[in-house]
Design an enzyme around this catalytic site. Sequence first.
Site, PDB file in Angstrom:
ATOM      1  N   LYS A  21       0.826  -1.194   0.000  1.00  0.00           N
ATOM      2  CA  LYS A  21       0.000   0.000   0.000  1.00  0.00           C
ATOM      3  C   LYS A  21       0.867   1.254   0.000  1.00  0.00           C
ATOM      4  CE  LYS A  21      -3.421   2.573   2.455  1.00  0.00           C
ATOM      5  NZ  LYS A  21      -3.862   3.005   3.759  1.00  0.00           N
ATOM      6  N   GLN A  22       0.542   2.145  -0.924  1.00  0.00           N
ATOM      7  CA  GLN A  22       1.232   3.427  -0.944  1.00  0.00           C
ATOM      8  C   GLN A  22       0.255   4.447  -0.386  1.00  0.00           C
ATOM      9  OE1 GLN A  22       4.343   4.915  -2.831  1.00  0.00           O
ATOM     10  NE2 GLN A  22       3.598   6.498  -1.425  1.00  0.00           N
ATOM     11  N   GLY A  23       0.486   4.881   0.844  1.00  0.00           N
ATOM     12  CA  GLY A  23      -0.427   5.846   1.451  1.00  0.00           C
ATOM     13  C   GLY A  23       0.111   7.251   1.338  1.00  0.00           C
ATOM     14  N   ALA A  24      -0.567   8.180   2.018  1.00  0.00           N
ATOM     15  CA  ALA A  24      -0.159   9.575   1.960  1.00  0.00           C
ATOM     16  C   ALA A  24       1.075   9.822   2.819  1.00  0.00           C
ATOM     17  CB  ALA A  24      -1.303  10.469   2.420  1.00  0.00           C
ATOM     18  N   GLU A  25       1.239   9.026   3.871  1.00  0.00           N
ATOM     19  CA  GLU A  25       2.348   9.243   4.807  1.00  0.00           C
ATOM     20  C   GLU A  25       3.283   8.057   4.892  1.00  0.00           C
ATOM     21  OE1 GLU A  25       1.696  11.043   8.415  1.00  0.00           O
ATOM     22  OE2 GLU A  25       0.519  12.606   7.427  1.00  0.00           O
ATOM     23  N   ARG A  27       4.451   3.926   3.323  1.00  0.00           N
ATOM     24  CA  ARG A  27       4.343   2.799   2.407  1.00  0.00           C
ATOM     25  C   ARG A  27       4.348   1.534   3.249  1.00  0.00           C
ATOM     26  NH1 ARG A  27       7.356   6.246  -1.325  1.00  0.00           N
ATOM     27  NH2 ARG A  27       9.168   6.101   0.020  1.00  0.00           N
ATOM     28  N   VAL A  28       3.494   0.588   2.882  1.00  0.00           N
ATOM     29  CA  VAL A  28       3.428  -0.667   3.620  1.00  0.00           C
ATOM     30  C   VAL A  28       3.899  -1.796   2.709  1.00  0.00           C
ATOM     31  CG1 VAL A  28       1.904  -2.269   4.844  1.00  0.00           C
ATOM     32  CG2 VAL A  28       1.537   0.201   5.052  1.00  0.00           C
ATOM     33  N   LYS A  41       6.368  -0.951   7.682  1.00  0.00           N
ATOM     34  CA  LYS A  41       5.709   0.324   7.447  1.00  0.00           C
ATOM     35  C   LYS A  41       6.764   1.410   7.467  1.00  0.00           C
ATOM     36  CE  LYS A  41       1.734   2.839   9.077  1.00  0.00           C
ATOM     37  NZ  LYS A  41       0.508   2.658   9.858  1.00  0.00           N
ATOM     38  N   ASP A 142      -7.301   6.870  14.713  1.00  0.00           N
ATOM     39  CA  ASP A 142      -7.641   6.644  13.306  1.00  0.00           C
ATOM     40  C   ASP A 142      -8.454   5.358  13.183  1.00  0.00           C
ATOM     41  OD1 ASP A 142      -7.726   6.936  10.554  1.00  0.00           O
ATOM     42  OD2 ASP A 142      -5.704   6.168  10.213  1.00  0.00           O
TER      43      ASP A 142
HETATM   44  N1  LIG Z   1       0.523  -6.675  10.626  1.00  0.00           N
HETATM   45  C1  LIG Z   1      -0.172  -6.778   9.486  1.00  0.00           C
HETATM   46  N2  LIG Z   1      -0.530  -7.986   9.004  1.00  0.00           N
HETATM   47  C2  LIG Z   1      -1.221  -8.094   7.848  1.00  0.00           C
HETATM   48  N3  LIG Z   1      -1.611  -7.042   7.122  1.00  0.00           N
HETATM   49  C3  LIG Z   1      -1.297  -5.814   7.540  1.00  0.00           C
HETATM   50  C4  LIG Z   1      -0.559  -5.611   8.748  1.00  0.00           C
HETATM   51  N4  LIG Z   1      -0.365  -4.288   8.916  1.00  0.00           N
HETATM   52  C5  LIG Z   1      -0.951  -3.686   7.863  1.00  0.00           C
HETATM   53  N5  LIG Z   1      -1.521  -4.588   7.034  1.00  0.00           N
HETATM   54  C6  LIG Z   1      -2.248  -4.284   5.775  1.00  0.00           C
HETATM   55  O1  LIG Z   1      -1.766  -3.073   5.223  1.00  0.00           O
HETATM   56  C7  LIG Z   1      -2.783  -2.064   5.233  1.00  0.00           C
HETATM   57  C8  LIG Z   1      -2.210  -0.705   5.603  1.00  0.00           C
HETATM   58  O2  LIG Z   1      -1.576  -0.753   6.880  1.00  0.00           O
HETATM   59  P1  LIG Z   1      -1.687   0.461   7.909  1.00  0.00           P
HETATM   60  O3  LIG Z   1      -3.123   0.722   8.205  1.00  0.00           O
HETATM   61  O4  LIG Z   1      -0.813   0.166   9.053  1.00  0.00           O
HETATM   62  O5  LIG Z   1      -1.032   1.656   7.087  1.00  0.00           O
HETATM   63  P2  LIG Z   1      -1.656   3.004   6.514  1.00  0.00           P
HETATM   64  O6  LIG Z   1      -3.126   3.023   6.620  1.00  0.00           O
HETATM   65  O7  LIG Z   1      -1.035   3.266   5.193  1.00  0.00           O
HETATM   66  O8  LIG Z   1      -1.012   3.993   7.506  1.00  0.00           O
HETATM   67  P3  LIG Z   1      -1.360   5.504   7.780  1.00  0.00           P
HETATM   68  O9  LIG Z   1      -2.828   5.518   8.083  1.00  0.00           O
HETATM   69  O10 LIG Z   1      -0.485   5.840   8.944  1.00  0.00           O
HETATM   70  O11 LIG Z   1      -1.030   6.237   6.525  1.00  0.00           O
HETATM   71  C9  LIG Z   1      -3.832  -2.572   6.226  1.00  0.00           C
HETATM   72  O12 LIG Z   1      -5.127  -2.071   5.966  1.00  0.00           O
HETATM   73  C10 LIG Z   1      -3.725  -4.071   6.063  1.00  0.00           C
HETATM   74  O13 LIG Z   1      -4.466  -4.504   4.945  1.00  0.00           O
HETATM   75 MG   LIG Z   2      -4.550   2.218   7.896  1.00  0.00          MG
END
Ligand SMILES: Nc1ncnc2c1ncn2[C@@H]1O[C@H](COP(=O)(O)OP(=O)(O)OP(=O)(O)O)[C@@H](O)[C@H]1O
Ligand SMILES: [Mg+2]
Lengths: 235, 175
Positions: A21-25, A27-28, A41, A142
């Site tokens: 996932k590429q978010g605003a703040e 990358r996951v 993250k 959040d």
């Molecule tokens: N520990 C984990 N195990 C499995 N999947 C995960 C895990 N952490 C995150 N994910 C997957 O990645 C997605 C994004 O993770 P996360 O919500 O932590 O980041 P984000 O929303 O981009 O962060 P932010 O809101 O700070 O910008 C989650 O919705 C989930 O689908």
């Molecule tokens: Mg999230």
Amino acid sequence: MAQEKSMAAIPEFLSKAELLKQGAEARVYRARFLGRPTIVKERFRKQYRHPLLDEKLTHRRTVQEVRSVLRCRRAGISVPVVYFVDYTSHSIFLEEIVGSSTVRDHIVSSPPSARCEGLEPLAERVGQVLARMHDEDVIHGDLTTSNMLLRCGPEDEVSELFLIDFGLSYISALPEDKGVDLYVLEKAFLSTHPHTEALFQRLLKSYAAASKKSSAVIKKLEEVRLRGRKRSMVG
Amino acid sequence: MHLTHELELFPGHKVTQMLFKEVKNAAELRQCAVEGKINGALINPTMLVNPFQVLVAANKAVNSQNNGKMKTRSLYSEIIFNLSPTNNISEAFKRFGCSDGDDSVLVVLIHNEDESQLLADLTARVSGRQVPVEEVSSLTDHAKVKKLYKVTQEEEKSGTLLDAVVCRMAAKDVM
Ligand SMILES: Nc1ncnc2c1ncn2[C@@H]1O[C@H](COP(=O)(O)OP(=O)(O)OP(=O)(O)O)[C@@H](O)[C@H]1O
Ligand SMILES: [Mg+2]
């Protein structure tokens, strides 16, 4: 030189990892780390912010996430294990909850007919977990159905609910902060999952029953709702 | 019997763990480590829950070394420091380092090349019986580990002791 090269170890590693996932703040990513399935993250810099302020904010998010995860774990709330944190690249390495899906996807993929009754046990579970979190004075900051994971146990077994994404969390005992936390969830829940008012009521009911300090929180939630409505009438 | 893992973040850096029981020369081994004749960390295995715990400490040590952020003087003392839930260095050594009278020891080496020569050198120095590293779990002093890492009962219901320990190691800089 050697230093610069080695400091790039994490970016180098992440460039080969699977981007989820590429978010605003942030990358996951998904990767193997120390032999285990891991979620990384990485919070990156925001170009429009002043570099020093940006560094401070990003650092704080990372620290808050780590602290709240530990605080929740201590209270027996299911959250992913933190394996490693690098404060230079602002990366957190977390246990991957293998075989899980977000509560959001779970609700969206359930047939509309089952959307209320079939999902009641889940709504109740969410209410209980949030009650426990608030009783520990952790404010998530959040709450959405994307920030909750459901790992389905083997057939017949109850699935386990995990909370994730604690970057905006903080510690507070104020009913107002807890009420706002629930209000944020309510807004997100009802807009992501239309026609689930009854389901969300079940969630709040089980929250109220499970939390020791719920009456003040629910009262604040009602106040915040009113304020929200007034504001939208004016604006 | 040993366990070697190449660190994913630091390609070329391998971590090798070896476990010895019925050790008769712990004091001598410790002296060798002090003098640099043993290039490795000597750990008291009763404070370990699982070899993964050591990998977490070793990875963090290599990262701190690369960033110039080590809290101790060598990579090996940094591994021992990283195992501890607190920032007190002498406390870390007391709890997690090998002591003179110990009859079991876990040795951690960090190396680039193939480990066979290193292993042979080390095994030659230890008068004790090498056992599979996984057996470390049978040596764990659970009561002591829970007390030192302040693991709560609530926590043990929802996760493993290893989860609890690793989380505290990873989070200790911001606690
Ligand atoms: N520990 C984990 N195990 C499995 N999947 C995960 C895990 N952490 C995150 N994910 C997957 O990645 C997605 C994004 O993770 P996360 O919500 O932590 O980041 P984000 O929303 O981009 O962060 P932010 O809101 O700070 O910008 C989650 O919705 C989930 O689908
Ligand atoms: Mg999230």
